[in-house]
Each structure stands twice: as C-alpha cells, then as structure tokens.
Design a protein around this motif. Structure first.
Motif, PDB file in Angstrom:
ATOM      1  N   SER A   1      45.675  50.104  56.849  1.00 14.54           N
ATOM      2  CA  SER A   1      44.543  49.769  56.000  1.00 14.54           C
ATOM      3  C   SER A   1      44.951  48.675  55.017  1.00 14.54           C
ATOM      4  N   GLN A   2      43.956  48.016  54.460  1.00 10.56           N
ATOM      5  CA  GLN A   2      44.232  46.928  53.535  1.00 10.56           C
ATOM      6  C   GLN A   2      44.871  47.432  52.249  1.00 10.56           C
ATOM      7  N   LYS A   3      45.833  46.668  51.760  1.00 11.92           N
ATOM      8  CA  LYS A   3      46.347  46.908  50.423  1.00 11.92           C
ATOM      9  C   LYS A   3      45.811  45.788  49.547  1.00 11.92           C
ATOM     10  N   ILE A   4      45.154  46.147  48.471  1.00 13.82           N
ATOM     11  CA  ILE A   4      44.525  45.169  47.593  1.00 13.82           C
ATOM     12  C   ILE A   4      45.225  45.217  46.254  1.00 13.82           C
ATOM     13  N   GLU A   5      45.701  44.068  45.807  1.00  9.94           N
ATOM     14  CA  GLU A   5      46.415  44.024  44.536  1.00  9.94           C
ATOM     15  C   GLU A   5      45.718  43.071  43.583  1.00  9.94           C
ATOM     16  N   GLN A   6      45.416  43.558  42.392  1.00 12.81           N
ATOM     17  CA  GLN A   6      44.913  42.690  41.353  1.00 12.81           C
ATOM     18  C   GLN A   6      46.070  42.468  40.392  1.00 12.81           C
TER      19      GLN A   6
ATOM     20  N   GLN B   1      41.522  34.618  24.146  1.00 17.93           N
ATOM     21  CA  GLN B   1      40.748  34.207  22.987  1.00 17.93           C
ATOM     22  C   GLN B   1      39.356  33.781  23.433  1.00 17.93           C
ATOM     23  N   GLU B   2      38.378  34.095  22.635  1.00 16.18           N
ATOM     24  CA  GLU B   2      37.006  33.669  22.918  1.00 16.18           C
ATOM     25  C   GLU B   2      36.962  32.162  23.169  1.00 16.18           C
ATOM     26  N   GLY B   3      36.188  31.782  24.175  1.00 10.01           N
ATOM     27  CA  GLY B   3      36.049  30.372  24.501  1.00 10.01           C
ATOM     28  C   GLY B   3      36.992  29.902  25.593  1.00 10.01           C
ATOM     29  N   LYS B   4      38.063  30.636  25.824  1.00 14.56           N
ATOM     30  CA  LYS B   4      39.021  30.269  26.874  1.00 14.56           C
ATOM     31  C   LYS B   4      38.532  30.759  28.224  1.00 14.56           C
ATOM     32  N   THR B   5      39.241  30.310  29.265  1.00  9.52           N
ATOM     33  CA  THR B   5      38.919  30.743  30.628  1.00  9.52           C
ATOM     34  C   THR B   5      39.851  31.867  31.052  1.00  9.52           C
ATOM     35  N   ALA B   6      39.272  32.933  31.531  1.00  7.67           N
ATOM     36  CA  ALA B   6      40.057  34.037  32.086  1.00  7.67           C
ATOM     37  C   ALA B   6      40.152  33.851  33.593  1.00  7.67           C
ATOM     38  N   THR B   7      41.348  33.986  34.128  1.00  5.06           N
ATOM     39  CA  THR B   7      41.541  33.865  35.580  1.00  5.06           C
ATOM     40  C   THR B   7      42.178  35.140  36.100  1.00  5.06           C
ATOM     41  N   LEU B   8      41.504  35.778  37.028  1.00  3.92           N
ATOM     42  CA  LEU B   8      41.977  37.024  37.611  1.00  3.92           C
ATOM     43  C   LEU B   8      42.294  36.781  39.079  1.00  3.92           C
ATOM     44  N   THR B   9      43.299  37.484  39.559  1.00  6.05           N
ATOM     45  CA  THR B   9      43.757  37.290  40.932  1.00  6.05           C
ATOM     46  C   THR B   9      43.598  38.562  41.740  1.00  6.05           C
ATOM     47  N   CYS B  10      43.188  38.383  42.985  1.00  9.81           N
ATOM     48  CA  CYS B  10      43.070  39.498  43.916  1.00  9.81           C
ATOM     49  C   CYS B  10      43.770  39.084  45.210  1.00  9.81           C
ATOM     50  N   ASN B  11      44.777  39.815  45.585  1.00 11.14           N
ATOM     51  CA  ASN B  11      45.508  39.550  46.837  1.00 11.14           C
ATOM     52  C   ASN B  11      45.347  40.714  47.797  1.00 11.14           C
ATOM     53  N   TYR B  12      45.289  40.390  49.074  1.00 12.08           N
ATOM     54  CA  TYR B  12      45.213  41.449  50.073  1.00 12.08           C
ATOM     55  C   TYR B  12      46.267  41.192  51.139  1.00 12.08           C
TER      56      TYR B  12
ATOM     57  N   THR C   1      44.050  31.603  53.792  1.00  8.04           N
ATOM     58  CA  THR C   1      45.441  31.303  54.142  1.00  8.04           C
ATOM     59  C   THR C   1      46.398  32.036  53.219  1.00  8.04           C
ATOM     60  N   LEU C   2      46.101  31.995  51.941  1.00  7.29           N
ATOM     61  CA  LEU C   2      46.907  32.698  50.954  1.00  7.29           C
ATOM     62  C   LEU C   2      46.552  34.174  50.862  1.00  7.29           C
ATOM     63  N   LYS C   3      45.469  34.581  51.480  1.00  8.95           N
ATOM     64  CA  LYS C   3      44.945  35.943  51.376  1.00  8.95           C
ATOM     65  C   LYS C   3      44.719  36.287  49.907  1.00  8.95           C
ATOM     66  N   GLN C   4      43.945  35.424  49.261  1.00 11.16           N
ATOM     67  CA  GLN C   4      43.790  35.554  47.825  1.00 11.16           C
ATOM     68  C   GLN C   4      42.400  35.102  47.388  1.00 11.16           C
ATOM     69  N   SER C   5      41.892  35.790  46.365  1.00  7.72           N
ATOM     70  CA  SER C   5      40.673  35.359  45.704  1.00  7.72           C
ATOM     71  C   SER C   5      40.965  35.234  44.216  1.00  7.72           C
ATOM     72  N   LEU C   6      40.445  34.183  43.618  1.00  8.92           N
ATOM     73  CA  LEU C   6      40.553  34.005  42.173  1.00  8.92           C
ATOM     74  C   LEU C   6      39.171  34.148  41.556  1.00  8.92           C
ATOM     75  N   PHE C   7      39.127  34.797  40.407  1.00 11.10           N
ATOM     76  CA  PHE C   7      37.883  35.027  39.688  1.00 11.10           C
ATOM     77  C   PHE C   7      38.052  34.424  38.303  1.00 11.10           C
ATOM     78  N   HIS C   8      37.162  33.500  37.947  1.00 11.45           N
ATOM     79  CA  HIS C   8      37.260  32.815  36.675  1.00 11.45           C
ATOM     80  C   HIS C   8      36.050  33.135  35.808  1.00 11.45           C
ATOM     81  N   ILE C   9      36.321  33.398  34.543  1.00  7.58           N
ATOM     82  CA  ILE C   9      35.251  33.508  33.541  1.00  7.58           C
ATOM     83  C   ILE C   9      35.471  32.356  32.572  1.00  7.58           C
ATOM     84  N   THR C  10      34.586  31.388  32.575  1.00  2.00           N
ATOM     85  CA  THR C  10      34.738  30.253  31.682  1.00  2.00           C
ATOM     86  C   THR C  10      34.003  30.505  30.373  1.00  2.00           C
TER      87      THR C  10
END
Lengths: 109, 118
Positions: free
Chosen positions: A1-6, A14-25, A69-78
């Motif tokens: 089964s898939q292993k999912i890592e955040q 800080q408020e106003g900055k960009t948050a970047t979250l990573t999800c790898n499988y 290719t990287l088996k990765q998703s990035l999630f950004h909150i600007t």
C-alpha cells in the motif's frame, strides 16, 4: 500500500509569507491527489484536486503542484493569514482515499 | 452544496455499551459513504466503505462484528460501535461521495463524532 509522508508535523510562519507544504508518496502515482484542511475537532474540508497530467492548480491564494517523477506534491499558501492556521492533509485517490498525517500550520500575526 | 452532517458530535458511554453514529448527506444523494477513524495527531484511517443497499466493505483489521454499518438510504449511513471499550475512544468521521459522473471525485466529510468510552 502507499506510504504517504508530509514533510513536517508543524510549520510556523509570519503573516504575509508563503507557506510551502510537501507531500511525498512511495509507490505508483495515483490518478489524482487532493489537499484538505482540517481544523481541531472537525472533519476535513476539501481544498484542491490535481490530476496526474496536471502540473499545477490554483485556487485563490492556494497553489498545488504534482510531480509524478519525484512522487511529490507541493502545497503553497501565499500571503498567509492567521485564519489559514490549521492542519493540512494530502490524500491520494486509488480505490480509497489514503491520507498523510498532516502538517499543522500556524500563522503568526 | 455538498453538506454532510453527523450526529451526535460528541458521546461518552460506559464500557460494554453500544453507540450509534449517524451520517447524512443533506443536499445530494450518496450511493457511497465512507467511515474513518482518527487518533490524536494521526491521519484518518479508512474503516469501511458503505454502499447503499448492500453490505459494507471493511478494511483489513477492522472487525465487522464490532463496527456495524448500515446504509439504508441514499442519504443516511449509520455506524454502530458494539460493546465499546476504552480503546475504541477516537474521532469517527464519515464522508460521502456524489454519484460517479459528478464534478469531482472528491469526498465530502462530516464534522466528526468524538467517542469517549469510560
């Protein structure tokens, strides 16, 4: 089964900055991948879905990328705001929805 | 649109009793509903898939005689935790999927039920 890592359990920014979250499988690339927001004591709320043939998806201040290719998703909150503070979950669709453990984002005013 | 409700939101019961949790899709028909369990600081784990009018499909390691699922209509699924024990204390969340051919393959989640077994 898939292993999912955040990548991290918690992210403080800080408020106003960009948050970047990573999800790898680990295994095969799913047909699509989803991101949800979960507030304490509440069920997840759907944010974005990205398909394997899409490289990027945007919704207001949110952006998701999907690199099979990287088996990765990035999630950004600007332009992050304190109201964005929550836990963000990535989920892979196969015959069922498999979730990562989530990254808790705290945005400081 | 796509609102899913759960009742109750919180329940405390004594060990050995049974607890029923209801999940309703309020503005769409859900041929498929899902039941998840979430422990603190952990991801949601799928327990079972509930199809209207047929038996639920349970994930490996989930006791079907302990977690009884009924999907009697296109808008209602129930989860009954039978002979509950303290280790069953958890956050139970249901979700509903619109019929295939809908806009997305997204699931819409209920607000969750916090079960505490004393």
């Amino acid at each position: 089964s898939q292993k999912i890592e955040q990548n991290s359990e918690a992210l403080n920014i800080q408020e106003g900055k960009t948050a970047t979250l990573t999800c790898n499988y680990t295994n095969y690339s799913p047909a699509y991948l989803q991101w949800y927001r979960q507030d304490p004591g509440r069920g997840p709320v759907f944010l974005l879905l990205i398909r394997e043939n899409e490289k990027e998806k945007r919704k207001e201040r949110l952006k998701v990328t999907f690199d099979t290719t990287l088996k990765q998703s990035l999630f950004h909150i600007t332009a992050s705001q304190p109201a964005d503070s929550a836990t963000y979950l990535c989920a892979l669709n196969d015959y069922k929805l498999s979730f990562g453990a989530g990254t808790t984002v705290t945005v400081r005013a | 649109g796509a609102v899913v409700s759960q009742h109750p939101s919180r329940v405390i019961c004594k060990s050995g009793t049974s607890v029923k949790i209801e999940c309703r899709s309020l503005d769409f028909q859900a041929t498929t509903m899902f039941w998840y369990r979430q422990f603190p600081k952990q991801s949601l784990m799928l327990m079972a898939t509930s199809n209207e009018g047929s038996k639920a499909t349970y994930e490996q390691g989930v006791e079907k005689d302990k977690f009884l699922i009924n999907h009697a209509s296109l808008t209602l699924s129930t989860l009954t935790v039978t002979s509950a024990h303290p280790e069953d204390s958890s956050f139970y969340i249901c979700s509903a999927a619109p019929p295939r051919g809908g806009q997305t393959d997204t699931q819409y989640f209920g607000p969750g039920t916090r079960l505490t077994v004393l």
